[in-house]
Design a protein around this motif. Structure first.
Motif, short mmCIF file in Angstrom:
data_model
loop_
_atom_site.label_atom_id
_atom_site.label_comp_id
_atom_site.label_asym_id
_atom_site.label_seq_id
_atom_site.Cartn_x
_atom_site.Cartn_y
_atom_site.Cartn_z
N TRP A 178 0.82 -1.21 0.00
CA TRP A 178 0.00 0.00 0.00
C TRP A 178 0.85 1.26 0.00
CZ3 TRP A 178 -4.24 -1.98 -1.49
CH2 TRP A 178 -4.66 -3.20 -1.00
N LEU A 197 -2.60 -8.97 -1.40
CA LEU A 197 -2.90 -7.70 -0.75
C LEU A 197 -3.30 -7.97 0.69
CD1 LEU A 197 -4.96 -6.14 -3.68
CD2 LEU A 197 -2.53 -5.77 -3.15
N ALA A 219 -5.03 2.31 0.11
CA ALA A 219 -5.55 1.16 -0.63
C ALA A 219 -6.34 1.62 -1.86
CB ALA A 219 -6.43 0.30 0.29
#
Length: 128
Positions: A18, A39, A54
């Motif tokens: 991120w 992720l 994000a």
């Protein structure tokens, strides 16, 4: 600058994705034909700073690519965020938009081709 438009990008950097992606441009990402990634930390989507990071990364990834595979990693469970069950870690594969014609899919997750990341735990069923 990449010399090809058929490169593959794979990343799994344990939650740092991120913040590592904040200075990467969508123009650079368009050189990758396929992007596959894990992720982490989606249980933090209730935090405004994390949500912004994000959101920014996903917008960059989706600018030139389309998600073609989605799998919930069963390593880290799910979280209840204001009544919505959210997987804490996901894996996605993206294909550059100029490589195919895409249509929505409501296939089950996990699909028959998926396997649990941790074989000692059941795979996590996910419904859109």
């Amino acid at each position: 600058v990449l010399e090809t438009n058929n490169a593959l990008l794979k990343f799994d950097i344990e939650g740092d994705e991120w913040f590592c992606f904040k200075d990467i441009s969508a123009d650079l990402l368009k050189h990758f034909r396929i992007i596959t990634c894990e992720l982490h930390g989606l249980n933090n989507l209730g935090n405004d700073n994390f949500l912004f990071a994000a959101w920014s990364v996903m917008n960059k990834l989706l600018d030139n690519h389309e998600v073609v595979h989605f799998h919930v990693n069963n390593c880290c469970g799910v979280s209840n965020l204001e009544g919505v069950m959210v997987p804490n870690t996901i894996e996605i594969t993206l294909l550059r938009k100029d490589r195919s014609t895409f249509s929505p899919s409501m296939d089950e997750i996990p699909s028959s081709l998926d396997y649990p990341n941790m074989i000692s735990r059941p795979d996590i069923q996910f419904v859109f």
